[in-house]
Design an enzyme around this catalytic site. Structure first.
Site, PDB file in Angstrom:
ATOM      1  N   ASN B 393       0.999  -1.369  -0.091  1.00 28.52           N
ATOM      2  CA  ASN B 393      -0.027   0.038  -0.037  1.00 28.52           C
ATOM      3  C   ASN B 393       0.703   1.444   0.022  1.00 28.52           C
ATOM      4  O   ASN B 393       1.030   1.878  -1.045  1.00 28.52           O
ATOM      5  CB  ASN B 393      -0.965  -0.069   1.029  1.00 28.52           C
ATOM      6  CG  ASN B 393      -1.876   1.220   1.080  1.00 28.52           C
ATOM      7  OD1 ASN B 393      -1.917   1.943   0.314  1.00 28.52           O
ATOM      8  ND2 ASN B 393      -2.866   1.006   1.987  1.00 28.52           N
ATOM      9  N   ASP B 394       1.414   1.465   1.154  1.00 31.53           N
ATOM     10  CA  ASP B 394       2.364   2.803   1.226  1.00 31.53           C
ATOM     11  C   ASP B 394       3.422   2.946   0.138  1.00 31.53           C
ATOM     12  O   ASP B 394       3.502   3.939  -0.253  1.00 31.53           O
ATOM     13  CB  ASP B 394       2.624   2.876   2.558  1.00 31.53           C
ATOM     14  CG  ASP B 394       1.761   3.093   3.715  1.00 31.53           C
ATOM     15  OD1 ASP B 394       0.645   3.587   3.284  1.00 31.53           O
ATOM     16  OD2 ASP B 394       1.913   2.655   4.831  1.00 31.53           O
ATOM     17  N   VAL B 395       3.715   1.948  -0.222  1.00 32.05           N
ATOM     18  CA  VAL B 395       5.065   2.013  -1.014  1.00 32.05           C
ATOM     19  C   VAL B 395       4.542   2.392  -2.802  1.00 32.05           C
ATOM     20  O   VAL B 395       5.482   2.236  -3.341  1.00 32.05           O
ATOM     21  CB  VAL B 395       5.840   0.625  -0.932  1.00 32.05           C
ATOM     22  CG1 VAL B 395       6.644   0.338   0.216  1.00 32.05           C
ATOM     23  CG2 VAL B 395       5.213  -0.692  -1.612  1.00 32.05           C
ATOM     24  N   THR B 396       3.417   2.241  -2.773  1.00 32.50           N
ATOM     25  CA  THR B 396       2.812   2.675  -3.960  1.00 32.50           C
ATOM     26  C   THR B 396       1.949   4.030  -3.889  1.00 32.50           C
ATOM     27  O   THR B 396       1.484   4.445  -5.045  1.00 32.50           O
ATOM     28  CB  THR B 396       1.774   1.618  -4.679  1.00 32.50           C
ATOM     29  OG1 THR B 396       0.720   1.702  -3.628  1.00 32.50           O
ATOM     30  CG2 THR B 396       2.287   0.262  -4.664  1.00 32.50           C
ATOM     31  N   ALA B 434       1.325   2.985   7.713  1.00 36.52           N
ATOM     32  CA  ALA B 434       1.708   4.155   8.297  1.00 36.52           C
ATOM     33  C   ALA B 434       0.565   5.095   8.361  1.00 36.52           C
ATOM     34  O   ALA B 434       0.757   6.234   8.958  1.00 36.52           O
ATOM     35  CB  ALA B 434       2.668   5.015   7.257  1.00 36.52           C
TER      36      ALA B 434
END
Lengths: 140, 466
Positions: B393-396, B434
């Site tokens: 999720n956050d890494v995209t 996050a």
């Protein structure tokens, strides 16, 4: 008694050899002093700690370059294997258990350390082996 | 065996350890590297036995200890699921830490065995080295135990923030320095154990404020600590293998921490200070406009992927939790059989430890040459027809790239939004680890596939057969 020419010659030889011996002694003294100075400057007087520290610093550099060359895909096996090799602390445990010199307490501490380190040695290397066995190339 | 010859053999085992790490530069040489490591360890153990020449009783005790620990280790290594690797590594770090404390204690009570003096008359230098080893070892021990509990879900990943914790930690640090000076002056057992206790407490306090999202850094950092502890004791014992290994492991862990910090665009100091990843950040894009999300079904996803030329799969920790890696592999096989090019893209901090996602994919028989790191594949998303995001999720999140107000601004991301279609598998529309809203969900090219990662992937595979 009158000294013959021969005796004169012998006397002179004596004196000469004495002088030579004296000179030699002086040279030897000087050499000894120089040797001691050299010894002091290098071998004996430098604490072994310095050499160990040198090895330590160089090993950090070796580690730095070797670890940067590890492919990111293998970072998890890298952690598992570094974990296994840091258990070489087992040598301390073996000394404590093996040379059970005075204190039973020391043997006890050593034994605990030995068991913990062995878990890590066997566990670390085997789990690394298990992981690495899974990495396969594309079948062509 | 003479001490000189033993030192030489320790050097050999140190060199073998270097070669073990060197082998890990490529998967084909890695297995041999691991072998070098084992041989190095064998040499170190046999050399020590030859040097110590234990009595029959001592030898029996050694065999017992090795067998006991060895069998526990071997069984654990065989049974542990690959998803639990971060916990296992944290647990192993704690063992190294505790072993370092125990070896130092043994050296304290029987200094003759280690050639560092006699009781009441241990060399001052050895005492300094030993107390450093014991302090770092004890911090590693409790720190790793806390990391283990957090990673294993037995303790909440939320940061625990004590009031004035920086003062407490600084106070403990100063106390440690004072105690070490006292130990050198008095060589008292009480002071020694006070050092142990203070370090144990410090280890707990250092790790509890660090949130679950930062755990990859913590695990790498503790890896580094365990190395420094080993090196410090290596100085005490005058053992080359231990000094070399400690330096290797110490720098290895430090490099991994650095890579992890860079992957999250966080400074090492801010990770150590803690407090990140617990509280739910206010959604930065909350501008009152009702934004629409396009959702789709497994059939739509199957149709899109089967008609694509290039599909890039982006797995994250959610894939591991759902155990979807095998279903994912099946999906990729179907696509490849249909002539679709399939690649995997891995973010540096995907998973809970460095390289975790690669291991999980390897376990599902995904060939390692189809798996790419962020910098190698990021430019290819623009040419991809479909990006299949599963459990990440956050890494995209594009706001890390575009929105300066975002708390994760500056973090390198995988540019999945540049693919023609982005299929995003997710349980619900909640925010990520996050606690930040992902603007990717509202983009035109994004289709949300709401459901469990494993079930959804299996349904897509089934739909492909029709």
């Amino acid at each position: 008694m009158e000294k013959t020419a021969l005796e004169h010659a012998l006397d002179q030889l004596d004196q000469a050899s004495a002088a030579a011996r004296l000179a030699l002694d002086q040279v030897q003294d000087a050499a000894d002093a120089a040797g001691a100075a050299a010894h002091a400057a290098s071998g004996g007087a430098i604490d072994p700690f310095v050499f160990r520290f040198a090895i330590f610093v160089l090993a950090i550099f070796v580690g730095y370059y070797v670890v940067w060359s590890v492919t990111p895909a293998l970072h998890t096996p890298l952690m598992a294997v570094t974990n296994a090799i840091s258990s070489v602390i087992v040598v301390g445990a073996l000394l404590a258990v093996g040379i059970s010199a005075a204190s039973g307490l020391a043997t006890g501490f050593g034994f605990v350390a030995l068991v913990l380190a062995s878990v890590n040695i066997f566990g670390g290397f085997l789990v690394t082996q298990r992981m690495l066995a899974m990495y396969k190339k594309k079948e062509k | 065996m003479s001490a000189d010859f033993a030192s030489f053999l320790y050097l050999v085992s140190g060199v073998l350890f270097i070669m073990a790490l060197r082998g890990l530069s490529h998967p084909p040489t890695s297995r041999q590297g691991n072998m070098y490591g084992m041989v190095g360890m064998g040499i170190a153990i046999v050399t020590t036995l030859a040097l110590a020449r234990p009595s029959m009783g001592g030898f029996a005790l050694i065999v017992l200890g090795l067998a006991l620990g060895g069998s526990v280790g071997a069984i654990t290594a065989r049974r542990i699921p690959m998803t639990s690797m971060p916990q296992l590594v944290a647990a192993f770090h704690s063992l190294v830490g505790l072993a370092a404390v125990m070896v130092a204690a043994a050296a304290m009570y029987a200094p003759e065995s280690f050639g560092i003096g006699t009781i009441g008359n241990i060399h001052g230098q050895a005492l300094v080295e030993m107390s450093l080893g014991v302090a770092i070892g004890a911090i590693t021990f409790t720190g790793s135990v806390i990391a283990f509990l957090k990673l294993d879900g037995r303790m909440s990943g939320k940061p625990i923030m004590l009031g004035g914790r920086h003062f407490i930690n600084a106070g403990l640090g100063i106390a440690l320095v004072v105690l070490i000076v006292m130990l050198v002056l008095t060589e008292s057992y009480a002071v020694f154990w006070l050092i142990v206790v203070a370090s144990l407490v410090l280890g707990v306090l250092l790790i509890i404020p660090i949130g679950g999202a930062d755990m990859p850094v913590v695990v790498s950092m503790l890896n580094s600590y365990s190395g420094w502890a080993a090196a410090a004791l290596g100085f005490t014992l005058g053992n080359l293998a231990l000094i070399i290994t400690g330096a290797l492991v110490g720098s290895s862990g430090a490099i991994l921490s650095y890579i992890m910090c860079k992957g999250m665009n966080r400074s090492f100091i801010s990770v150590i200070l803690g407090g990140f990843g617990g509280e739910t950040a206010a959604a930065s894009g909350d501008d009152g406009i009702q934004r629409t999300v396009k959702t789709g079904a497994a059939d739509d996803a199957a149709y899109l992927m089967m008609n694509a030329q290039k599909v890039i799969i982006v797995p994250g920790y959610g894939m591991a939790v759902a155990q979807a890696q095998h279903a994912l592999r099946e999906l990729a096989d179907k696509l490849k059989a249909n002539g679709v090019e399939v690649k995997y893209a891995i973010h540096p901090v995907a998973g809970r430890m460095p390289g975790h996602m690669n291991v999980l994919l390897a376990e599902a028989n995904v060939p390692y040459d189809e798996v790419f790191e962020l910098e190698d594949i990021n430019s290819e998303f623009a040419q991809a027809d479909v990006a299949y995001v599963i459990g990440a999720n956050d890494v995209t999140n594009p706001s890390a790239r575009d929105d300066k107000a975002s708390p994760i601004y500056g973090m390198p991301i995988l540019d999945v939004d540049k693919a023609r279609t982005c299929l995003f598998v997710k349980r619900s529309l909640g925010s990520g680890y996050a606690g930040i809203d992902n603007t990717l969900f509202y983009k035109d090219g994004t289709m949300m596939l709401l459901g469990d990662a494993k079930k959804m992937t299996e349904e897509i595979v089934k739909a492909m057969d029709h």
